[in-house]
Design a protein around this motif. Structure first.
Motif, PDB file in Angstrom:
ATOM      1  N   THR A  49       0.849  -1.185   0.000  1.00  0.00           N
ATOM      2  CA  THR A  49       0.000   0.000   0.000  1.00  0.00           C
ATOM      3  C   THR A  49       0.887   1.237   0.000  1.00  0.00           C
ATOM      4  OG1 THR A  49      -1.736  -1.137   1.243  1.00  0.00           O
ATOM      5  CG2 THR A  49      -1.796   1.264   1.235  1.00  0.00           C
ATOM      6  N   GLU A  50       0.641   2.142  -0.929  1.00  0.00           N
ATOM      7  CA  GLU A  50       1.479   3.333  -1.037  1.00  0.00           C
ATOM      8  C   GLU A  50       1.240   4.274   0.140  1.00  0.00           C
ATOM      9  OE1 GLU A  50       2.969   6.485  -4.460  1.00  0.00           O
ATOM     10  OE2 GLU A  50       1.146   5.295  -4.772  1.00  0.00           O
ATOM     11  N   VAL A  51       2.325   4.833   0.659  1.00  0.00           N
ATOM     12  CA  VAL A  51       2.258   5.777   1.782  1.00  0.00           C
ATOM     13  C   VAL A  51       1.967   7.168   1.243  1.00  0.00           C
ATOM     14  CG1 VAL A  51       3.567   6.852   3.651  1.00  0.00           C
ATOM     15  CG2 VAL A  51       3.816   4.408   3.201  1.00  0.00           C
ATOM     16  N   ALA A  56       4.967  10.164   4.410  1.00  0.00           N
ATOM     17  CA  ALA A  56       6.309   9.941   3.884  1.00  0.00           C
ATOM     18  C   ALA A  56       7.291  11.000   4.362  1.00  0.00           C
ATOM     19  CB  ALA A  56       6.269   9.908   2.356  1.00  0.00           C
ATOM     20  N   SER A  57       6.784  12.166   4.770  1.00  0.00           N
ATOM     21  CA  SER A  57       7.677  13.228   5.254  1.00  0.00           C
ATOM     22  C   SER A  57       8.410  12.813   6.533  1.00  0.00           C
ATOM     23  CB  SER A  57       6.883  14.512   5.502  1.00  0.00           C
ATOM     24  OG  SER A  57       5.937  14.321   6.546  1.00  0.00           O
ATOM     25  N   ARG A  58       7.873  11.826   7.255  1.00  0.00           N
ATOM     26  CA  ARG A  58       8.529  11.343   8.473  1.00  0.00           C
ATOM     27  C   ARG A  58       9.758  10.496   8.170  1.00  0.00           C
ATOM     28  NH1 ARG A  58       2.969  10.522   9.432  1.00  0.00           N
ATOM     29  NH2 ARG A  58       2.103  11.923  11.006  1.00  0.00           N
ATOM     30  N   LEU A  59       9.994  10.212   6.900  1.00  0.00           N
ATOM     31  CA  LEU A  59      11.126   9.376   6.505  1.00  0.00           C
ATOM     32  C   LEU A  59      12.342  10.202   6.100  1.00  0.00           C
ATOM     33  CD1 LEU A  59       9.097   6.906   4.249  1.00  0.00           C
ATOM     34  CD2 LEU A  59       9.591   6.688   6.691  1.00  0.00           C
ATOM     35  N   GLY A  60      12.255  11.525   6.198  1.00  0.00           N
ATOM     36  CA  GLY A  60      13.335  12.401   5.769  1.00  0.00           C
ATOM     37  C   GLY A  60      14.593  12.258   6.608  1.00  0.00           C
ATOM     38  N   LEU A  61      15.748  12.566   5.990  1.00  0.00           N
ATOM     39  CA  LEU A  61      17.050  12.510   6.644  1.00  0.00           C
ATOM     40  C   LEU A  61      17.753  13.851   6.527  1.00  0.00           C
ATOM     41  CD1 LEU A  61      18.317   9.120   5.131  1.00  0.00           C
ATOM     42  CD2 LEU A  61      17.303   9.441   7.398  1.00  0.00           C
ATOM     43  N   HIS A  62      18.688  14.084   7.451  1.00  0.00           N
ATOM     44  CA  HIS A  62      19.541  15.269   7.383  1.00  0.00           C
ATOM     45  C   HIS A  62      20.991  14.819   7.294  1.00  0.00           C
ATOM     46  CE1 HIS A  62      21.818  18.806   8.786  1.00  0.00           C
ATOM     47  NE2 HIS A  62      20.841  19.486   8.209  1.00  0.00           N
ATOM     48  N   GLU A  63      21.712  15.296   6.289  1.00  0.00           N
ATOM     49  CA  GLU A  63      23.092  14.865   6.044  1.00  0.00           C
ATOM     50  C   GLU A  63      24.089  15.658   6.883  1.00  0.00           C
ATOM     51  OE1 GLU A  63      24.847  13.767   1.933  1.00  0.00           O
ATOM     52  OE2 GLU A  63      25.532  15.827   2.291  1.00  0.00           O
ATOM     53  N   ASN A  64      25.033  14.954   7.475  1.00  0.00           N
ATOM     54  CA  ASN A  64      26.128  15.559   8.244  1.00  0.00           C
ATOM     55  C   ASN A  64      27.436  14.906   7.825  1.00  0.00           C
ATOM     56  OD1 ASN A  64      24.383  17.033  10.429  1.00  0.00           O
ATOM     57  ND2 ASN A  64      23.637  14.919  10.432  1.00  0.00           N
ATOM     58  N   GLU A 315       0.299  -2.780  12.586  1.00  0.00           N
ATOM     59  CA  GLU A 315      -0.541  -3.434  11.584  1.00  0.00           C
ATOM     60  C   GLU A 315       0.204  -3.590  10.264  1.00  0.00           C
ATOM     61  OE1 GLU A 315      -4.151  -1.327  11.155  1.00  0.00           O
ATOM     62  OE2 GLU A 315      -4.842  -1.698  13.203  1.00  0.00           O
ATOM     63  N   ARG A 316       1.065  -2.613   9.949  1.00  0.00           N
ATOM     64  CA  ARG A 316       1.812  -2.667   8.702  1.00  0.00           C
ATOM     65  C   ARG A 316       3.228  -2.156   8.950  1.00  0.00           C
ATOM     66  NH1 ARG A 316      -1.675  -3.809   4.617  1.00  0.00           N
ATOM     67  NH2 ARG A 316      -0.088  -3.380   3.067  1.00  0.00           N
ATOM     68  N   THR A 317       4.170  -2.593   8.103  1.00  0.00           N
ATOM     69  CA  THR A 317       5.569  -2.204   8.214  1.00  0.00           C
ATOM     70  C   THR A 317       5.957  -1.418   6.973  1.00  0.00           C
ATOM     71  OG1 THR A 317       6.078  -4.182   9.511  1.00  0.00           O
ATOM     72  CG2 THR A 317       7.930  -3.054   8.471  1.00  0.00           C
ATOM     73  N   ARG A 318       6.702  -0.336   7.156  1.00  0.00           N
ATOM     74  CA  ARG A 318       7.064   0.534   6.039  1.00  0.00           C
ATOM     75  C   ARG A 318       8.342   0.089   5.336  1.00  0.00           C
ATOM     76  NH1 ARG A 318       6.068   5.760   9.772  1.00  0.00           N
ATOM     77  NH2 ARG A 318       6.511   4.114  11.303  1.00  0.00           N
ATOM     78  N   VAL A 319       8.342   0.212   4.004  1.00  0.00           N
ATOM     79  CA  VAL A 319       9.528   0.035   3.167  1.00  0.00           C
ATOM     80  C   VAL A 319       9.577   1.244   2.235  1.00  0.00           C
ATOM     81  CG1 VAL A 319       9.534  -2.479   3.289  1.00  0.00           C
ATOM     82  CG2 VAL A 319       8.257  -1.362   1.463  1.00  0.00           C
ATOM     83  N   LYS A 342      14.969  13.392   1.027  1.00  0.00           N
ATOM     84  CA  LYS A 342      13.572  12.973   1.095  1.00  0.00           C
ATOM     85  C   LYS A 342      13.406  11.572   0.508  1.00  0.00           C
ATOM     86  CE  LYS A 342      11.693  17.677   0.684  1.00  0.00           C
ATOM     87  NZ  LYS A 342      10.792  18.560  -0.104  1.00  0.00           N
ATOM     88  N   ALA A 343      12.423  10.852   1.009  1.00  0.00           N
ATOM     89  CA  ALA A 343      12.106   9.536   0.459  1.00  0.00           C
ATOM     90  C   ALA A 343      11.532   9.697  -0.936  1.00  0.00           C
ATOM     91  CB  ALA A 343      11.108   8.810   1.358  1.00  0.00           C
ATOM     92  N   ALA A 344      12.033   8.911  -1.893  1.00  0.00           N
ATOM     93  CA  ALA A 344      11.546   8.980  -3.265  1.00  0.00           C
ATOM     94  C   ALA A 344      10.187   8.302  -3.406  1.00  0.00           C
ATOM     95  CB  ALA A 344      12.557   8.327  -4.204  1.00  0.00           C
ATOM     96  N   GLU A 345       9.952   7.250  -2.657  1.00  0.00           N
ATOM     97  CA  GLU A 345       8.657   6.584  -2.600  1.00  0.00           C
ATOM     98  C   GLU A 345       8.621   5.725  -1.350  1.00  0.00           C
ATOM     99  OE1 GLU A 345       7.561   3.527  -5.366  1.00  0.00           O
ATOM    100  OE2 GLU A 345       9.627   2.886  -5.681  1.00  0.00           O
ATOM    101  N   ALA A 346       7.424   5.412  -0.883  1.00  0.00           N
ATOM    102  CA  ALA A 346       7.271   4.613   0.332  1.00  0.00           C
ATOM    103  C   ALA A 346       6.014   3.757   0.246  1.00  0.00           C
ATOM    104  CB  ALA A 346       7.212   5.524   1.560  1.00  0.00           C
ATOM    105  N   TRP A 347       6.108   2.558   0.827  1.00  0.00           N
ATOM    106  CA  TRP A 347       5.007   1.619   0.830  1.00  0.00           C
ATOM    107  C   TRP A 347       4.878   0.994   2.219  1.00  0.00           C
ATOM    108  CZ3 TRP A 347       2.453   0.868  -3.906  1.00  0.00           C
ATOM    109  CH2 TRP A 347       3.117   1.374  -5.035  1.00  0.00           C
TER     110      TRP A 347
END
Length: 448
Positions: A49-51, A56-64, A315-319, A342-347
């Motif tokens: 199931t597509e997120v 999906a914004s909760r999957l963002g990263l910050h580079e250091n 109930e579901r696990t994200r990839v 940013k995540a390019a896509e999430a399910w």
């Protein structure tokens, strides 16, 4: 121990004469030992199931990224970079070929489809209960021609986990990489490298402590999961260094450097922190802890696949996936916008535990197929490997008991070697530790 001793006394030539047909027979025999009660059917996870974009914004990263000057100071102080080639020239351990693996080790391999290549670790590494193999990546990830320089290389990530009731010793949580020379498929050799982080402006380093649930080698960078899934750590494979003091200490010792008895270290050059703050396991809408990693070369640009770490009963696990940068000066790093990734896509997929995931789109496919490894319910039996898309899920059915528990024991992360078409993984059960490859075409052919 007696059984292992007999294997050690075998002549090397016997291992080289072992045929894949013999391996298949051994694995078929192992399959008949799995009863219906032992092989737990994990149940179909259904379609992906597509997120939604907001989640999906909760999957963002910050580079250091670390200071290049500090990294150069450390390299200069330790005699210069030795690289992967320098480590492999000094390989001091051999992997056992399939014929020299014990019966218990071979029984840990997938039942259906069967492995076409399998290797077992040096006896000391196979038997220790304090170190666990967790993840794998290869020079097939690093470069599309499958080689690094003139060699084919496999990297396996192990973490120190001491289950004793007494206070953990100073090795607890340490992370090490087995750098394996796989150029000759009949004679794999390897050397251990300790993961470290530079400090004090590059004049010293400290140990990196992480579970290494996921690991991807892309171009000249190695990206691994950080401790407890709190983001990612980045290493530069050109910056492998040699320690010149043999002691239990980690870091500068007098006028030299020590690495807890290891001869080589790989210092971190940066990290990707979770932009939403600390992660939480088992909560469907929280910032997810990162569990495993893999590479997808069939997207444009190439992408890093991540999975949510197991925990609780969501109930579901994200990839999901992050795109790699295409800038020439950012080799091996993720695509960013002013330090943000940013995540390019999430399910999401149904189920509470994923040991590894791989995304791959074959020629002619309209969409990528996701291969999801799941351990058995009690982690004591064989796991399952599902192929999923938005339209449903399929898995091999074991001939012996008609369950889907056909994958390996103690299932690990997944890595696809594009040039050879092989899916690589490893098992992490003590005394049943095997590094193995299964053709992806065999996985597809085994599906219902």
């Amino acid at each position: 121990m007696k059984q292992r001793g007999r294997h050690r006394r075998r002549r090397r030539g016997q291992a080289l004469r072992a045929t894949l047909a013999g391996t298949a027979l051994a694995l078929t025999a192992a399959a008949t030992l799995i009863s219906t009660s032992q092989a737990t059917d994990a149940g179909s996870p259904g379609g992906l199931t597509e997120v939604r974009a907001g989640s999906a914004s909760r999957l963002g990263l910050h580079e250091n990224l670390a200071s290049r000057d500090a990294l150069d100071v450390l390299s200069g102080s330790m005699g210069g970079n030795v690289g992967v080639e320098g480590v492999l020239r000094d390989a001091d351990r051999s992997m056992r070929n399939t014929a020299d693996c014990t019966g218990d080790e071979r029984a840990a391999l997938p039942v259906e489809p069967t492995a076409t290549r399998a290797y077992c670790w040096d006896d000391a590494d196979a038997e220790t209960s304090r170190w666990r193999p967790r993840s794998v990546t290869t020079s097939g990830d690093a470069d599309d021609d499958g080689t690094w320089g003139t060699r084919q290389v496999i990297l396996a990530g192990w973490t120190h986990r001491d289950g004793r009731a007494s206070a953990p010793d100073r090795e607890e949580g340490l992370a090490r990489i087995a750098v394996v020379d796989a150029t000759d498929p009949d004679a794999l050799r390897y050397r251990w490298v300790l993961l470290v982080a530079p400090r004090a402006g590059g004049t010293d380093f400290t140990a990196v402590r992480t579970g290494l649930g996921g690991m991807v080698w892309y171009q000249d960078k190695l990206i691994v999961t950080a401790d407890r899934g709190e983001g990612l750590l980045v290493f530069d494979l050109h910056r492998l260094l040699r320690a010149d003091v043999d002691s239990s200490a980690v870091g500068r010792v007098g006028h030299g450097y020590s690495a807890a008895g290891y001869r080589y270290v790989l210092p971190a050059i940066g990290s990707y922190d979770l932009e939403g703050g600390s992660c939480a396991r088992g909560r469907d809408h929280a910032v997810p802890c990162i569990g495993s990693l893999s590479l997808d070369r069939t997207t444009a640009p190439d992408s890093l696949v991540a999975t949510e770490a197991a925990g609780g009963r969501p109930e579901r696990t994200r990839v999901w996936r992050y795109a790699f940068s295409t800038a020439a000066y950012r080799t091996g790093l993720l695509a960013d916008t002013r330090g943000r990734v940013k995540a390019a896509e999430a399910w999401t997929t149904k189920g509470a535990a994923i040991s590894g995931a791989l995304s791959h789109r074959s020629a002619g496919d309209r969409e990528a197929q996701w291969y999801i490894g799941r351990p058995s319910d009690g982690r004591a039996g064989h796991g399952s490997l599902w192929r999923q898309s938005a339209h449903g899920a399929e898995a091999a059915t074991c001939t012996a008991d008609q369950s889907h528990a056909c994958w390996s024991l103690g299932t690990g992360s997944l890595s696809y070697w594009q040039r050879t078409g092989e899916l690589w993984s490893l098992t992490d059960t003590t005394d049943r530790r095997v590094l193995y490859a299964v053709p992806l075409s065999s996985v597809d052919g085994s599906l219902d």
